[in-house]
Design a protein around this motif. Structure first.
Motif, PDB file in Angstrom:
ATOM      1  N   UNK A  16       0.834  -1.213   0.000  1.00 20.58           N
ATOM      2  CA  UNK A  16       0.000   0.000   0.000  1.00 20.58           C
ATOM      3  C   UNK A  16       0.867   1.261   0.000  1.00 20.58           C
ATOM      4  N   UNK A  17       1.924   1.257   0.819  1.00 18.13           N
ATOM      5  CA  UNK A  17       2.812   2.429   0.862  1.00 18.13           C
ATOM      6  C   UNK A  17       3.414   2.661  -0.524  1.00 18.13           C
ATOM      7  N   UNK A  28       0.790   3.848  -2.966  1.00 16.32           N
ATOM      8  CA  UNK A  28       0.408   5.212  -2.598  1.00 16.32           C
ATOM      9  C   UNK A  28       1.360   6.216  -3.217  1.00 16.32           C
ATOM     10  N   UNK A  29       2.650   5.907  -3.038  1.00 19.45           N
ATOM     11  CA  UNK A  29       3.684   6.812  -3.558  1.00 19.45           C
ATOM     12  C   UNK A  29       3.660   6.887  -5.073  1.00 19.45           C
ATOM     13  N   UNK A  82       0.276   8.395  -6.277  1.00 15.88           N
ATOM     14  CA  UNK A  82      -0.112   9.619  -5.564  1.00 15.88           C
ATOM     15  C   UNK A  82      -1.544   9.474  -5.053  1.00 15.88           C
ATOM     16  N   UNK A  83      -1.838   8.331  -4.494  1.00 14.67           N
ATOM     17  CA  UNK A  83      -3.203   8.037  -4.062  1.00 14.67           C
ATOM     18  C   UNK A  83      -3.220   7.749  -2.569  1.00 14.67           C
ATOM     19  N   UNK A  84      -4.398   7.769  -2.011  1.00 14.74           N
ATOM     20  CA  UNK A  84      -4.529   7.526  -0.584  1.00 14.74           C
ATOM     21  C   UNK A  84      -5.036   6.111  -0.342  1.00 14.74           C
ATOM     22  N   UNK A  85      -4.480   5.482   0.678  1.00 12.17           N
ATOM     23  CA  UNK A  85      -4.899   4.126   1.021  1.00 12.17           C
ATOM     24  C   UNK A  85      -6.055   4.187   2.014  1.00 12.17           C
TER      25      UNK A  85
END
Lengths: 296, 63
Positions: free
Chosen positions: B39-40, B43-44, B47-50
């Protein structure tokens, strides 16, 4: 020197001084760029010159001169468009944007300031023609001070009280007291938020305050000002640190969450208090009978 | 302004194969630790949110 010329020059000087006085740069850092200042001072000089000419021209029975003032109004509307465009473009690369309402407010202020300059010059030249140069200067300065007082606007301090809130997680939901802020999936970020984040609750003082804070533009303005004043750790690719405001639907109170550079609660609260109330967000339901009877 | 999809589920990360169907990219992980790590990284990259659906399924959404 001819007395009329003296009066016109006085009007231009006082009007320009008014524009420079109104151009003080504050924490919003706009317009802090030297070229921005040049643009506004130049337009201020033009406004002052146009308005200073009006009364002496009338005295000379040059009635068509007054139509120049309408030309000025046209020009200054352009300023509003210019400000709106510039700020909207800057917005695209801003991590915590101002929001359209804030931009519209700023643009309107820039337009209005030119009218204030014209008004100051008009008052200065009329009084100077009537009572002499010294009286004109005093009248001009008084006009500047009165108009600044009347145009100062209101702040969040006038409509709400801010209290510290407890930042905690209910499973994956980030909460401030009993208000849900957002869902955070990453455990590392949850730890970081609890360690560095600050949560406060904004309590509107009455239904007017509630209506104002209900406006998303006003909330965005608060978030923007807080982010500017206390900083925030939001970064591209780490959206979990986005400052947010969410409402308690039953009471109208708002929870604000931010991860500032320094964990200083007092500064965050003061930053919220100092945010201006946007003209476009200012609703006053309590001024109507329906609003008043619905409020109790 | 960069053009990007927002408000849509960009990826799913889970350990539970029976909880998800296809439609968006699904990343299966062997344990919770791998879920968090994936997920990390996603995310990076995206550029999205988990977001945690609290049933062992994690979604990545760009807001």
């Amino acid at each position: 020197m001819d007395k009329t010329i003296q009066i016109i020059i006085l009007g231009i000087i006082v009007g320009t001084a008014a524009r420079i006085y109104m151009l003080r740069t504050d924490y919003r850092q706009y317009p802090s760029y030297p070229h921005g200042i040049v643009v506004h001072v130049s337009l201020g000089v033009l406004a002052a010159a146009l308005a200073s000419l009006a009364i002496p021209a009338l005295m000379e029975k040059e009635y068509t001169a007054i139509t120049f003032l309408s030309l000025a109004a046209q020009q200054f509307r352009e300023i509003r468009n210019m400000e709106r465009e510039t700020l909207s473009k800057l917005e695209e690369l801003s991590l915590v944007p101002r929001g359209l309402d804030y931009i519209e407010g700023i643009a309107k202020v820039f337009e209005a300031r030119n009218y204030l300059v014209m008004f100051t010059s008009l008052v200065t030249t009329s009084v100077a023609l009537w009572l002499g140069l010294l009286a004109g200067i005093i009248a001009g300065i008084t006009t500047i001070l009165i108009s600044m007082y009347l145009m100062r606007g209101r702040f969040v301090r006038d409509i709400a009280t801010v209290k510290p809130g407890k930042l905690h997680f209910e499973n994956s939901l980030l909460m401030v007291d009993d208000i849900v802020i957002m869902n955070v999936g990453l455990e590392d970020q949850r730890e970081k938020i609890l360690k560095d984040g600050i949560g406060v609750v904004v309590h509107p003082k009455n239904d007017n305050g509630r209506a104002i804070l209900n406006n998303l533009g006003q909330r965005q303005a608060i978030l923007h000002d807080v982010s500017i004043l206390v900083g925030n750790k939001l970064e591209v690719g780490e959206p979990d640190l986005t400052p947010l405001m969410r409402k308690d639907v039953d009471t109208g109170k708002l929870a604000l969450f931010v991860v500032p550079n320094e964990k200083d609660l007092e500064c965050v609260i003061e930053a919220i208090y100092r945010t201006p109330i946007l003209e476009s967000a200012a609703y006053y339901p309590l001024k109507s009978t329906i609003g008043k009877s619905a409020a109790d | 302004m960069e053009t990007a999809i927002s408000g849509a589920i960009l990826a799913i990360v889970t350990t539970q194969k029976d909880k998800v169907a296809s439609g968006v990219p699904v990343f299966f992980a062997k344990d919770q630790e791998e879920v968090q790590r994936t997920c990390i990284l996603l995310s990076r990259v995206l550029k999205a949110m988990t977001h945690d659906l609290e049933n062992g399924v994690y979604i990545l959404v760009r807001h």
